[in-house]
Write a protein that holds these residues in place. Structure first.
Motif, PDB file in Angstrom:
ATOM      1  N   CYS A  15      70.620  54.739  61.632  1.00 50.31           N
ATOM      2  CA  CYS A  15      71.143  54.558  60.279  1.00 50.31           C
ATOM      3  C   CYS A  15      70.403  55.543  59.370  1.00 50.31           C
ATOM      4  CB  CYS A  15      70.975  53.106  59.840  1.00 50.31           C
ATOM      5  SG  CYS A  15      69.261  52.599  59.599  1.00 50.31           S
ATOM      6  N   HIS A  16      70.681  55.531  58.099  1.00 53.67           N
ATOM      7  CA  HIS A  16      70.063  56.523  57.222  1.00 53.67           C
ATOM      8  C   HIS A  16      68.574  56.282  57.042  1.00 53.67           C
ATOM      9  CE1 HIS A  16      69.287  58.746  53.438  1.00 53.67           C
ATOM     10  NE2 HIS A  16      70.145  59.596  53.988  1.00 53.67           N
ATOM     11  N   CYS A  17      68.161  55.016  56.952  1.00 52.54           N
ATOM     12  CA  CYS A  17      66.743  54.719  56.673  1.00 52.54           C
ATOM     13  C   CYS A  17      65.921  54.557  57.944  1.00 52.54           C
ATOM     14  CB  CYS A  17      66.633  53.475  55.795  1.00 52.54           C
ATOM     15  SG  CYS A  17      66.991  51.919  56.638  1.00 52.54           S
ATOM     16  N   GLY A  18      66.554  54.472  59.105  1.00 51.50           N
ATOM     17  CA  GLY A  18      65.816  54.395  60.361  1.00 51.50           C
ATOM     18  C   GLY A  18      65.500  52.990  60.847  1.00 51.50           C
ATOM     19  N   ALA A  19      65.983  51.976  60.167  1.00 48.52           N
ATOM     20  CA  ALA A  19      65.720  50.597  60.597  1.00 48.52           C
ATOM     21  C   ALA A  19      66.407  50.292  61.925  1.00 48.52           C
ATOM     22  CB  ALA A  19      66.172  49.612  59.522  1.00 48.52           C
ATOM     23  N   CYS A  41      70.423  50.493  54.057  1.00 49.46           N
ATOM     24  CA  CYS A  41      71.044  51.769  53.681  1.00 49.46           C
ATOM     25  C   CYS A  41      72.557  51.754  53.839  1.00 49.46           C
ATOM     26  CB  CYS A  41      70.416  52.920  54.464  1.00 49.46           C
ATOM     27  SG  CYS A  41      70.822  52.919  56.218  1.00 49.46           S
ATOM     28  N   CYS A  56      73.409  48.556  58.798  1.00 51.11           N
ATOM     29  CA  CYS A  56      72.072  48.422  58.216  1.00 51.11           C
ATOM     30  C   CYS A  56      72.196  47.816  56.830  1.00 51.11           C
ATOM     31  CB  CYS A  56      71.372  49.774  58.132  1.00 51.11           C
ATOM     32  SG  CYS A  56      69.745  49.622  57.364  1.00 51.11           S
TER      33      CYS A  56
END
Ligand code: ZN
Length: 145
Positions: free
Chosen positions: A9-13, A80, A77
Motif C-alpha cells: 500500500c502507499h504507507c507500507g502497512a 492510506c 489499507c
C-alpha cells in the motif's frame, strides 16, 4: 523460470509478494466489472499457477470490506486507502486477485485489460471459479478471524 514481484500500500502497512510463472508482460490483465472495482478503475491479475503472500505489518491498519454476496472481501489499507486485493478464504486456505497498481512493477503489465462481468453468477459457482482461477495466497501477520 518464475518472476517475483513485490508491492505495498502507499504507507507500507500492508505488503505483498507475487511469484508469477511467466513474465508480467505475458500475464492476462482483468478489468473486473463489479461495482467496487469500477469505482477504482482497477486492473487485476490472478493466476492459479502463481503464489502470493499478503503481509500485514500493522494489523490495526488492515481494512476488510464485504459487499454483494460477500463470497469474498476487499483488502484495503485503513491509513492510506490503497486497494490491495480481493480475497477469498475457505477451510484455512486463501486465494486472491491482486490489484496490479499496488505492485512496484505495475508498468510491466502491458496486455489490454479484459472486462469480466460475473454479476449473474450464483454464489457456489463463484467460489469454485475463484478456487480454479485465483492465486493461492499465504496470509502473514493477519489478525485471527
Ligand atoms: Zn497504507
Amino acid at each position: 523460470m518464475t518472476h517475483r514481484l513485490s508491492g505495498a500500500c502507499h504507507c507500507g502497512a500492508i505488503r505483498l509478494e507475487l511469484t508469477l510463472p511467466r513474465p508480467p508482460e505475458e500475464e492476462v490483465v482483468g478489468a473486473c466489472q463489479c461495482s467496487f472495482c469500477r469505482k477504482h478503475n482497477a486492473r487485476t491479475v490472478s493466476d492459479p499457477k502463481a503464489q502470493a503472500r499478503l503481509l500485514v505489518h500493522e494489523p490495526t491498519e488492515l481494512q476488510r470490506y464485504r459487499f454483494g454476496l460477500a463470497a469474498s472481501e476487499v483488502v484495503l489499507c485503513r491509513r492510506c486507502g490503497v486497494y490491495i486485493a480481493m480475497l477469498m478464504t475457505e477451510a484455512g486456505k486463501a486465494w486472491t486477485t491482486i490489484n496490479i497498481d499496488a505492485l512496484d512493477e505495475r508498468v510491466r503489465f502491458i496486455r489490454p485489460a479484459e472486462p469480466r462481468d460475473f454479476s449473474s453468477e450464483a454464489i457456489e459457482g463463484r467460489r469454485e471459479r475463484r478456487k480454479a482461477r485465483w492465486t493461492p495466497t499465504e496470509l502473514v501477520g493477519w489478525p485471527k478471524a
